[in-house]
Scaffold this motif. Sequence first.
Motif, PDB file in Angstrom:
ATOM      1  N   GLY A   1       9.864   9.561   9.692  1.00 51.89           N
ATOM      2  CA  GLY A   1       9.031   8.820  10.637  1.00 51.89           C
ATOM      3  C   GLY A   1       7.997   9.697  11.314  1.00 51.89           C
TER       4      GLY A   1
ATOM      5  N   ASP B   1       1.960   9.050   4.139  1.00 49.60           N
ATOM      6  CA  ASP B   1       2.324   7.935   5.013  1.00 49.60           C
ATOM      7  C   ASP B   1       2.568   6.667   4.200  1.00 49.60           C
ATOM      8  OD1 ASP B   1       2.723   6.291   7.210  1.00 49.60           O
ATOM      9  OD2 ASP B   1       0.586   5.929   7.475  1.00 49.60           O
TER      10      ASP B   1
ATOM     11  N   ARG C   1       6.171   4.729   3.876  1.00 50.24           N
ATOM     12  CA  ARG C   1       6.273   3.342   4.341  1.00 50.24           C
ATOM     13  C   ARG C   1       6.812   2.434   3.235  1.00 50.24           C
ATOM     14  NH1 ARG C   1       0.514   2.043   6.928  1.00 50.24           N
ATOM     15  NH2 ARG C   1       1.496  -0.011   7.278  1.00 50.24           N
TER      16      ARG C   1
ATOM     17  N   SER D   1      10.535   3.341   2.818  1.00 55.50           N
ATOM     18  CA  SER D   1      11.352   2.795   3.905  1.00 55.50           C
ATOM     19  C   SER D   1      11.500   1.288   3.776  1.00 55.50           C
ATOM     20  CB  SER D   1      10.730   3.149   5.255  1.00 55.50           C
ATOM     21  OG  SER D   1       9.462   2.538   5.407  1.00 55.50           O
ATOM     22  N   LEU D   2      10.441   0.616   3.332  1.00 53.42           N
ATOM     23  CA  LEU D   2      10.534  -0.838   3.126  1.00 53.42           C
ATOM     24  C   LEU D   2      11.543  -1.173   2.036  1.00 53.42           C
ATOM     25  CD1 LEU D   2       9.487  -3.670   3.787  1.00 53.42           C
ATOM     26  CD2 LEU D   2       7.673  -3.310   2.101  1.00 53.42           C
TER      27      LEU D   2
ATOM     28  N   GLY E   1      15.580   3.732   6.175  1.00 54.29           N
ATOM     29  CA  GLY E   1      14.357   2.940   6.164  1.00 54.29           C
ATOM     30  C   GLY E   1      14.021   2.384   7.537  1.00 54.29           C
TER      31      GLY E   1
ATOM     32  N   THR F   1      12.910   5.278   9.845  1.00 55.88           N
ATOM     33  CA  THR F   1      11.598   5.786   9.450  1.00 55.88           C
ATOM     34  C   THR F   1      10.488   4.920  10.023  1.00 55.88           C
ATOM     35  OG1 THR F   1      12.460   6.743   7.394  1.00 55.88           O
ATOM     36  CG2 THR F   1      10.104   6.313   7.497  1.00 55.88           C
ATOM     37  N   ARG F   2      10.608   3.632   9.858  1.00 53.88           N
ATOM     38  CA  ARG F   2       9.576   2.721  10.339  1.00 53.88           C
ATOM     39  C   ARG F   2       9.522   2.691  11.863  1.00 53.88           C
ATOM     40  NH1 ARG F   2       7.755  -0.556   6.296  1.00 53.88           N
ATOM     41  NH2 ARG F   2       7.082  -2.171   7.750  1.00 53.88           N
TER      42      ARG F   2
ATOM     43  N   ARG G   1       8.142   6.102  13.234  1.00 52.28           N
ATOM     44  CA  ARG G   1       6.691   6.169  13.017  1.00 52.28           C
ATOM     45  C   ARG G   1       5.953   5.387  14.099  1.00 52.28           C
ATOM     46  NH1 ARG G   1       2.742   3.011  10.872  1.00 52.28           N
ATOM     47  NH2 ARG G   1       1.008   4.072   9.780  1.00 52.28           N
ATOM     48  N   SER G   2       6.425   4.164  14.372  1.00 49.99           N
ATOM     49  CA  SER G   2       5.777   3.335  15.385  1.00 49.99           C
ATOM     50  C   SER G   2       5.876   3.965  16.774  1.00 49.99           C
ATOM     51  CB  SER G   2       6.410   1.949  15.392  1.00 49.99           C
ATOM     52  OG  SER G   2       5.870   1.140  16.413  1.00 49.99           O
TER      53      SER G   2
END
Length: 341
Positions: free
Chosen positions: A123, A135, A139, A142-143, A221, A224-225, A228-229
């Motif tokens: 992330g 990136d 992403r 992770s999805l 996953g 990670t998301r 990142r946010s």
Amino acid sequence: MKHQLIRFLARRLAVSVLLAVGVTLVTFTLTNLVPGDPAAANLGQQALGNPAIVKQFREQHGLDKPLPVQYVTYLRNLAHGDLGESQQSHRPVDADLAEFVPATFELAGAALLLSLVVGVAFGVIAALRRDRIVDQFLRVTSLAGVSVPTFWLALLAFYFVFYRLKLAPGSGRIAPTMSAPPHVTGLYTVDAALAGQWDVFASAVGHLALPALVLAAYTIGLLTRFTRSAVLEVLGQDYVRAARAKGLPGRVVLLRYVLRAALVPIITVAGLAFGSLLSGTVLVESIFAWPGIGQYAYKSATNLDLPAVMGVGLVVGAIYVVVNLIVDVLYGVIDPRVRST
């Protein structure tokens, strides 16, 4: 400041005690609402046709009393550390749980540790390389981790990694030719290390790696998301730009300013993710023949072993309460503003 933290911890501890009592009530109520007759599930067909044997079974397990009386009796026994006797193993439930819980805790703990290390790192990297190839790759990865069903990923991993490629050991916690290490914690990796049995330790780590990775895929996953946010939101704050304008090294800005501010939402997700790890162990344990609480809960539910089912529910609920308490404590340590709430 110290007294404020103590009051904060005392309030959270009191709430945790109330939650623990609520867990016992919910577990007892839902378990007894399950359709089916425990006598029919545990007695043979011949014994079930004998009313005297059925009556004796109900009296022995307290099933002939009203539910409120059963609950009060359950709380009284629970206060003395008595979870009842399993109707399938004919052993105390706490003895069964002491045998199966460490295996699940080792698996879920390894998966959580792996999820935190890999998920947070991915992330942060994705946030620092925003909209670049790295990136985009993280992403998408992770999805995929969030979207792929755990049981399907476990089947694929077992078939390809173990059966076809022979890159990982098979089922179980250690090699069948080895004996379990001397029991200290019930965690084979820890007990083997404490005993200095490094061959058993290597075997335990090898058997743990693949199911832990499969179980951690969803949480990696998710973290990670979310990381990142959270990091992107902090990077846009004025104090971060001011720290960079002062000429502070990027590592200092990341560790001292960015990660600390982003830790509170990350800890929240990590605490919730531990629940998904516990729920995912049932399928993963079945596929990898991991002798944990998941298999014990499944067998208890199919046999309507009410004391065992309630024991499992109580342990899982207690773990949730403890994890939430730890998360609340970390809130107060990291962010002083939380202590005044």
